[in-house]
Design an enzyme around this catalytic site. Structure first.
Site, PDB file in Angstrom:
ATOM      1  N   CYS A   1      37.529  26.061  41.026  1.00  0.00           N
ATOM      2  CA  CYS A   1      38.220  25.284  42.045  1.00  0.00           C
ATOM      3  C   CYS A   1      37.287  24.200  42.601  1.00  0.00           C
ATOM      4  CB  CYS A   1      38.763  26.221  43.124  1.00  0.00           C
ATOM      5  SG  CYS A   1      40.109  25.509  44.098  1.00  0.00           S
TER       6      CYS A   1
ATOM      7  N   HIS B   1      41.207  30.909  39.722  1.00  0.00           N
ATOM      8  CA  HIS B   1      40.189  31.785  40.310  1.00  0.00           C
ATOM      9  C   HIS B   1      40.115  33.129  39.581  1.00  0.00           C
ATOM     10  CE1 HIS B   1      39.366  29.529  44.105  1.00  0.00           C
ATOM     11  NE2 HIS B   1      40.590  29.060  43.897  1.00  0.00           N
TER      12      HIS B   1
ATOM     13  N   GLU C   1      37.835  35.296  39.837  1.00  0.00           N
ATOM     14  CA  GLU C   1      37.274  36.285  40.766  1.00  0.00           C
ATOM     15  C   GLU C   1      38.339  36.904  41.647  1.00  0.00           C
ATOM     16  OE1 GLU C   1      37.395  32.543  43.234  1.00  0.00           O
ATOM     17  OE2 GLU C   1      37.099  33.081  41.126  1.00  0.00           O
TER      18      GLU C   1
END
Length: 225
Positions: free
Chosen positions: A86, A194, A196
């Site tokens: 991002c 993302h 994560e």
């Protein structure tokens, strides 16, 4: 192995990244401030999402000049792992570590949802645990994730297999639905989604866990290049 998670003023996904690395993948990871001048003792660096410096001028434009970025650039040149998600992706393009740029979403609206990603290249150190053309589910959250590059750069990305992920549908207007790319050497990767935030099924998808597993599996080979 020990990883650095860079924290810029305005970072808001640094905790997510640290959690994925330490608690889910079980590796050593620490925060490193934007004004630090050394990455000594670290083996890889992760640039998290957020709104560094309030996205003033352009997303990532000011963060690119933070003290720590000289070290990040050194890491990239030495062939060590550098990953940005991002806002981290935006910073990597601003720093010239990845080609192209990220501009306003074509809809001019912030997009926040889980999307389908196609693994275009599973031969990278970041994607070897995926199948080629596999569709994975990873969340996005951005207002300026529209990847843009000129035709010459696009052809070069294709020729060098640097397009790693594409969206399965038009999310933000990105050229050919590009969601993530790597550098020619293959040790620097940026993506808007993302991973994560997709490391546990409780979060709606655990597809991001294999992204980090790929890094850990191939890390030795990267550092020896």
């Amino acid at each position: 192995m020990k990883f650095a998670v860079i924290v810029f003023p305005g970072s808001n996904c640094d905790l997510d990244m640290l959690w994925a690395l330490k608690e889910i993948m079980g590796v050593q990871a620490e925060y490193v401030r934007h004004d630090a001048t050394s990455l000594a003792g670290f083996d890889g660096v992760f640039l998290p999402g957020g709104f560094s410096y309030g996205d003033a001028l352009r997303c990532g434009a000011i963060a690119r000049f933070s003290n720590i970025m000289s070290e990040v650039i050194r890491f990239a040149k030495e062939g060590k792992i550098v990953f940005g998600t991002c806002n981290g992706f935006q910073i990597l393009t601003e720093a010239g570590l990845l080609p192209g740029s990220l501009i306003r979403n074509q809809s001019l609206h912030f997009v926040c949802k889980t999307v389908g990603l196609k693994v275009v290249n599973n031969q990278t150190n970041f994607t070897s645990e995926y199948r080629k053309d596999e569709i994975i589910q990873i969340p996005v959250a951005h207002g300026e994730g529209n990847y843009f590059c000129d035709q010459e750069t696009l052809e070069k990305l294709k020729a060098n297999n640097q397009i790693v992920f594409t969206y399965t549908e038009d999310i933000n207007g990105s050229v050919e639905n590009i969601a993530g790319i790597c550098n020619e050497r293959g040790n620097v990767l940026g993506m808007m989604p993302h991973p994560e935030r997709a490391v546990e099924s409780l979060l709606g998808s655990a597809d991001g866990k294999r992204f980090f597993a790929s890094i850990l599996k191939n890390f030795g080979k990267v550092t020896q290049n």
